[in-house]
Design an enzyme around this catalytic site. Structure first.
Site, short mmCIF file in Angstrom:
data_model
loop_
_atom_site.label_atom_id
_atom_site.label_comp_id
_atom_site.label_asym_id
_atom_site.label_seq_id
_atom_site.Cartn_x
_atom_site.Cartn_y
_atom_site.Cartn_z
N GLU A 185 0.31 -1.13 0.44
CA GLU A 185 0.35 0.30 -0.33
C GLU A 185 1.10 1.28 -0.34
O GLU A 185 2.04 1.26 0.57
CB GLU A 185 -0.91 -0.20 1.22
CG GLU A 185 -1.81 1.26 0.83
CD GLU A 185 -2.57 0.96 3.07
OE1 GLU A 185 -3.06 2.36 3.84
OE2 GLU A 185 -2.45 -0.26 2.96
N ASP B 294 -0.09 5.05 0.54
CA ASP B 294 -1.10 6.48 0.88
C ASP B 294 -0.32 8.24 0.70
O ASP B 294 0.75 8.25 1.53
CB ASP B 294 -1.15 6.45 2.78
CG ASP B 294 -1.75 4.78 3.00
OD1 ASP B 294 -2.37 4.50 2.08
OD2 ASP B 294 -1.09 4.49 3.83
N GLU C 281 -3.58 11.08 3.55
CA GLU C 281 -4.34 10.84 4.44
C GLU C 281 -4.45 11.84 5.06
O GLU C 281 -3.58 12.02 6.13
CB GLU C 281 -3.70 9.59 5.26
CG GLU C 281 -3.24 8.74 4.31
CD GLU C 281 -2.73 6.83 5.22
OE1 GLU C 281 -4.35 6.46 6.05
OE2 GLU C 281 -2.15 7.35 6.05
N HIS D 38 3.59 1.60 2.79
CA HIS D 38 3.19 0.10 3.56
C HIS D 38 4.41 -1.17 2.52
O HIS D 38 3.05 -1.22 1.88
CB HIS D 38 2.64 -0.17 3.69
CG HIS D 38 1.62 0.93 4.20
ND1 HIS D 38 1.74 0.80 6.36
CD2 HIS D 38 0.98 2.25 4.33
CE1 HIS D 38 0.89 2.49 6.86
NE2 HIS D 38 0.97 2.88 6.07
#
Length: 314
Positions: free
Chosen positions: A228, A230, A233, A244
């Protein structure tokens, strides 16, 4: 695979429904190079976790947080018995708060209907009606505009990439003995680095084994893991971006220690880095980079949504 979310979830299935023809809201995508930019009209699809799950008629396969044991006696039978229903253009807006706006989409966090309230949503960009848009960003740049004017502290309006299958997991399900004929057209196949256990179906099999309704949200034995990234956020007061990584490639159905469950004190033993390596300007010392007001380099109140309390993405 680009994912846009405003948090929270409900139910997922693996056969396409027959009552409502699925509609996909439009969203533009610009591709640029040295010769200029080209605008394409793409579409977005609602995650299967928010959809009505039924037996092909009007009996719920999943209701009040639990599976119907007659329709879902085991993982494979449940996937074969249960259908994932489509949504009209009107339902996207009136039920889920997902609305086309000029050069983007707008998401409501709370949408009230005569049947109750819907909280949050999660949408994916499609390349075709049954294939997710796959972004390959090596040596390239990704840019967007996000309106956070009405997004309060405590909520997370997220834009991020996850390593989902382009077909929503149809081929992977077939190879593993599962059943997924709904695919990307109905928003199937979600995974992320937190290895969520609340996904109702993985690789075309229902997550009914050990389904725990006392947990909020209800969870099953399996988790759905993948890498992942991001990008955004944020709310109107804080923002971060976080990679991640995982030790596996592509979607992976975990169980046991591979999931890295917090409840078992195994967070750092799983296949994915759940903490990630985030970049948050405030915590790293720049207290004037992002926030509400003219005193910040990036003023989250400098752009206003069409109407409160919503957030939009362009």
């Amino acid at each position: 695979m680009l994912r846009v979310a405003a948090v929270v979830a409900c139910a997922m299935a693996q056969q396409p429904g027959v009552h409502v023809e699925e509609h996909h809201p439009n969203m533009p995508l610009w591709t640029c190079d040295s010769s200029g930019c080209t605008k394409q009209t793409k579409t977005v699809v609602l995650d299967a976790n928010w959809r009505w799950l039924h037996n092909g008629e009007y009996t719920n396969c999943y209701k009040d947080g639990d599976f119907d044991t007659t329709l879902c006696p085991d993982p494979v039978a449940c996937a074969k018995n249960c259908h994932l229903e489509g949504n009209t253009a009107e339902q996207y807006t009136s039920t889920y708060g997902i609305e086309e706006i000029e050069n983007g989409v707008q998401l409501s966090f709370v949408t009230k209907t005569k049947y109750g309230s819907n909280f949050g949503s999660r949408i994916y960009m499609l390349d075709e009606s049954n294939k997710y848009q796959i972004f390959k960003l090596k040596n390239r740049e990704f840019a967007m505009t996000a309106d956070m004017f009405y997004m309060p502290c405590g909520l997370n309006g997220a834009v991020y990439f996850v390593e989902m299958d382009a077909d929503g997991g149809e081929a992977r399900a077939a190879a593993s003995g599962g059943s997924n004929q709904a695919g990307a057209k109905y928003g199937t196949g979600y995974c992320d680095a937190q290895c969520p256990h609340d996904m109702k179906f993985m690789e075309g099999k229902a997550n009914v084994i050990g389904w725990n309704t006392s947990h909020d949200p209800p969870i099953g034995k399996w988790g759905s893991c993948c890498a992942e990234m991001d990008i955004w956020e944020a709310n109107s007061k804080a923002t971060a971006y976080t990679p991640h990584p995982c030790s596996i490639t592509g979607p992976y159905v975990c169980e046991g220690i591979d999931c890295g469950d917090n409840s078992k004190d195994q967070r750092y033993d799983g296949v994915c880095d759940k903490d990630g390596c985030d970049f948050n300007s405030w915590r790293l010392g720049d207290r004037s980079f992002y926030g509400r007001g003219t005193g910040f380099t990036v003023n989250s109140r400098s752009c206003r949504a069409v109407r409160p309390p919503q957030s939009s993405l362009r």
